[in-house]
Scaffold this active site. Structure first.
Site, short mmCIF file in Angstrom:
data_model
loop_
_atom_site.label_atom_id
_atom_site.label_comp_id
_atom_site.label_asym_id
_atom_site.label_seq_id
_atom_site.Cartn_x
_atom_site.Cartn_y
_atom_site.Cartn_z
N TYR A 1 124.80 -87.92 61.25
CA TYR A 1 124.22 -88.13 59.93
C TYR A 1 125.00 -87.32 58.90
O TYR A 1 125.47 -86.22 59.20
CB TYR A 1 122.76 -87.67 59.88
CG TYR A 1 121.77 -88.70 60.34
CD1 TYR A 1 121.39 -89.74 59.49
CD2 TYR A 1 121.19 -88.63 61.60
CE1 TYR A 1 120.46 -90.69 59.90
CE2 TYR A 1 120.25 -89.58 62.02
CZ TYR A 1 119.90 -90.61 61.16
OH TYR A 1 118.98 -91.54 61.56
N ASP A 24 114.57 -94.41 57.03
CA ASP A 24 113.52 -94.50 56.02
C ASP A 24 113.98 -95.29 54.80
O ASP A 24 115.17 -95.48 54.59
CB ASP A 24 113.16 -93.09 55.53
CG ASP A 24 112.28 -92.36 56.53
OD1 ASP A 24 111.62 -93.02 57.33
OD2 ASP A 24 112.28 -91.11 56.49
#
Lengths: 246, 246
Positions: A112, A53
């Site tokens: 992540y 994003d």
């Protein structure tokens, strides 16, 4: 002979409108495709392992492109692409690969990292690279809660609707762990796949635990319950795609 | 009753023309003086422990100002100043102090850190925060050379002329040490004082050692000899003022 080039790319997501090309906004994919065009005169489509994003960073995103030939050595691609990219996007290495390799479909998992600054005042050097949570966080509760994500779960409650049809929302988290260094808390998730906004929703839930708003073992309930009112999406600027596993 | 306020400030030097006010350019001192004016309606002069050059960063610079009174609590100063400062400059804390305290003249020493990225490709997250040296550095030689700076020396060869009259150039370095973490090399200097560009010239000399251009023990000769041709000023963006000792 056509050739598939795999490459690893790091980027500071701050200045960009995310990974994926879109009608409006300057994206990482756009910048990479433009660099390939400027270097090789070829219009290529960049396929990333995953879309990050706007504001999300990458230490080692993986992607591939299809080229007309292998005439240009892989080391030259790295240097040439970087010459046409801003310093906020760096190609770390390139390799010609078997055409059966696909950056997205061959991925076996991803790691992540989510960074939280729990200092009373955000350091200028953490600006845009961490979520600044001013109220004191209970680290031990967060570390305990993180472990509850480990395993195979239906993460339907830990994703946001992107307007795509219903999909399989079961994912396996191999490891989830919180670390602390001074006022910086880092959470790392290693999983076979991540749904849209999943890492940020998990991080948001862990911060809710750290603030005492939900208990560590309630993470398991959050995974099951339809009650979405406690959902907090951690801001994009704290999230880093660390690596893609193949 | 007049009051002296001491404060600690961190800044990313990248966007600024250095610490000290000047006719042209946006400086940290200018920004701080403007913030004091906007918060308290008072024109104050900010006295820093030392002037950092354009691009040099600070984790904890120290400064003081003289105010008309103590009516505004110290905690409020911190929050109010930050509200008027950009996120690249953060006041970390404020304290009312004895008027005999002077940020510059009371300083007993300073700690500087110099960061070098020895990775083939500079990470987007190190851009502006480290010197990117591409050729491989011999870390052990650098670490050995750093130790030669420790002690009381005449650093006349390790300063640049700032157009000021001749001054005492003897300084004592209490500690100088190199550390390595992956491809990042960090050098830390702890001394009773640093001449203009001294930390950058010392860092430049250590990189020359790491590149094999000068031998570790030649650092001692460099301190004595008039031969300045091997002088390398390490770029500003790798330098951090870590703290000021009182």
């Amino acid at each position: 002979m056509p050739a598939r080039l795999k490459f690893i790319v790091a980027y500071d997501g701050g200045p960009f409108a995310g990974w994926q090309s879109q009608a409006r906004g300057d994206t990482i994919q756009d910048r990479l495709e433009r660099a390939f065009r400027e270097v090789g005169g070829q219009r290529v489509r960049v396929h990333g392992a995953g879309r990050t994003d706007a504001g999300v960073h990458a230490l080692a995103q993986c992607a591939h492109v299809d080229l007309a030939d292998r005439n240009f050595p892989k080391e030259k691609w790295t240097a040439a692409l970087n010459a046409f990219l801003p310093p906020t996007i760096r190609v770390l290495r390139c390799n010609y690969v078997d055409p059966k390799f696909h950056a997205r479909f061959s991925a076996k998992g991803k790691v992540y990292r989510y960074r939280i600054s729990n200092a009373p005042i955000l350091s200028p050097f953490e600006k845009g690279r961490a979520w600044h949570v001013i109220r004191p966080l209970d680290f031990d509760t967060m570390a305990e809660a993180a472990a509850h994500f480990i395993g195979k779960h239906d993460f339907a409650r830990f994703t946001a609707n992107r307007g795509t049809p219903a999909q399989d929302t079961v994912r396996t988290i191999h490891d989830a762990r919180a670390r602390r260094a001074g006022s910086l808390i880092t959470i790392e998730f290693d999983g076979d796949g991540f749904l849209y906004k999943m890492a940020r929703l998990m991080s948001g839930a862990l911060v809710q635990c750290g603030l005492g708003k939900i208990r560590a073992r309630q993470i398991v309930d959050l995974l099951r319950l339809q009650n979405a009112k406690q959902r907090v999406v951690a801001p994009a600027e704290g999230l880093f795609l660390v690596r893609v596993r193949y």
